[in-house]
Design a protein around this motif. Sequence first.
Motif, PDB file in Angstrom:
ATOM      1  N   GLN A 294       0.834  -1.203   0.000  1.00  0.00           N
ATOM      2  CA  GLN A 294       0.000   0.000   0.000  1.00  0.00           C
ATOM      3  C   GLN A 294       0.870   1.256   0.000  1.00  0.00           C
ATOM      4  O   GLN A 294       0.566   2.238  -0.693  1.00  0.00           O
ATOM      5  N   ARG A 295       1.947   1.235   0.758  1.00  0.00           N
ATOM      6  CA  ARG A 295       2.812   2.419   0.825  1.00  0.00           C
ATOM      7  C   ARG A 295       3.426   2.728  -0.535  1.00  0.00           C
ATOM      8  O   ARG A 295       3.564   3.889  -0.916  1.00  0.00           O
ATOM      9  N   TRP A 296       3.778   1.681  -1.280  1.00  0.00           N
ATOM     10  CA  TRP A 296       4.325   1.897  -2.620  1.00  0.00           C
ATOM     11  C   TRP A 296       3.253   2.441  -3.553  1.00  0.00           C
ATOM     12  O   TRP A 296       3.533   3.274  -4.426  1.00  0.00           O
ATOM     13  N   MET A 297       2.021   1.977  -3.400  1.00  0.00           N
ATOM     14  CA  MET A 297       0.926   2.483  -4.228  1.00  0.00           C
ATOM     15  C   MET A 297       0.678   3.960  -3.932  1.00  0.00           C
ATOM     16  O   MET A 297       0.432   4.762  -4.844  1.00  0.00           O
ATOM     17  N   GLU A 298       0.739   4.332  -2.672  1.00  0.00           N
ATOM     18  CA  GLU A 298       0.521   5.725  -2.293  1.00  0.00           C
ATOM     19  C   GLU A 298       1.585   6.645  -2.877  1.00  0.00           C
ATOM     20  O   GLU A 298       1.321   7.811  -3.164  1.00  0.00           O
ATOM     21  N   LYS A 299       2.784   6.124  -3.050  1.00  0.00           N
ATOM     22  CA  LYS A 299       3.871   6.912  -3.636  1.00  0.00           C
ATOM     23  C   LYS A 299       3.781   6.999  -5.159  1.00  0.00           C
ATOM     24  O   LYS A 299       4.522   7.749  -5.789  1.00  0.00           O
ATOM     25  N   GLY A 300       2.882   6.199  -5.740  1.00  0.00           N
ATOM     26  CA  GLY A 300       2.757   6.167  -7.189  1.00  0.00           C
ATOM     27  C   GLY A 300       3.768   5.269  -7.862  1.00  0.00           C
ATOM     28  O   GLY A 300       3.925   5.325  -9.089  1.00  0.00           O
TER      29      GLY A 300
ATOM     30  N   ARG B 118      -6.958   2.463  -2.481  1.00  0.00           N
ATOM     31  CA  ARG B 118      -6.048   2.744  -3.592  1.00  0.00           C
ATOM     32  C   ARG B 118      -6.580   2.221  -4.921  1.00  0.00           C
ATOM     33  O   ARG B 118      -6.015   2.504  -5.982  1.00  0.00           O
TER      34      ARG B 118
ATOM     35  N   GLY C  95      -6.767   1.611   3.921  1.00  0.00           N
ATOM     36  CA  GLY C  95      -5.902   2.374   3.021  1.00  0.00           C
ATOM     37  C   GLY C  95      -5.582   1.623   1.748  1.00  0.00           C
ATOM     38  O   GLY C  95      -5.491   2.221   0.668  1.00  0.00           O
ATOM     39  N   LEU C  96      -5.425   0.300   1.845  1.00  0.00           N
ATOM     40  CA  LEU C  96      -5.145  -0.515   0.666  1.00  0.00           C
ATOM     41  C   LEU C  96      -6.363  -0.545  -0.248  1.00  0.00           C
ATOM     42  O   LEU C  96      -6.247  -0.335  -1.461  1.00  0.00           O
TER      43      LEU C  96
ATOM     44  N   ARG D 228       1.404  -0.119  -9.415  1.00  0.00           N
ATOM     45  CA  ARG D 228       0.034  -0.289  -9.896  1.00  0.00           C
ATOM     46  C   ARG D 228      -0.365  -1.747  -9.723  1.00  0.00           C
ATOM     47  O   ARG D 228       0.465  -2.647  -9.887  1.00  0.00           O
TER      48      ARG D 228
END
Length: 222
Positions: free
Chosen positions: A174-180, A206, A202-203, A183
């Motif tokens: 999830q943290r990597w997804m939030e950083k863009g 996204r 949060g996951l 995908r």
Amino acid sequence: IYSFGSAFLDGGIFGIYAGTSPEQVAELVPVLADELAKVAESVPSRSLRPPSTAAMGREELHATVLARVVEARASVLLVGPAGVGKTSLLLDVAAKAEQRLPRPEGAPRVPRFWWPSGARLIAGMYYLGEWEARCDQVVAELRDLDGTLCVDNLMELARAAGGAPEAGLGAYLQRWMEKGDLRMLAECTPAELDACRRVLPGLAARFEVFRVPPLDRVAVRQ
């Protein structure tokens, strides 16, 4: 050429060592691929051989999801009852997106949609920080490929690595997804989505969620 086991043998991972001259590398690599093909199906090949009827009866949904994946580069979650055809739709979208996404001129035809599982991502990871380091590597490689992580069991991924949900694999990705930087294209049942929203809201947030209803059998026959 020989193969060898490692500390990750319990996860089905092994290594291949080949000694050759630089001039023979191009000849050697296809030989290794041919040998692997005798014992396993490559992960990318799964997305390149979808059922031809995957979009039947769901043409509008298929087109909408494909557009979000190709044009918006969105993370998409397909939600529907078990056996409704989510996996077939997901595979077909990934295959069509693979064909439509542009590639830089001269870039190798490396698949950009990859299908791991939570268990495979953490297999053989016994020590502190090991599975996190593996995930970092996977994300970095996907980013370099402009690739997408495909998941056919979102909750299995979210719960992998054990312990509290906020310290597991799902929260880490999830943290990597939030950083863009990551995908995902995933699927789950309505109950699994509810569970994900409870333990890892949060996951779940996204993803763009698309409902996959049961097919109208009469309409499909027509």
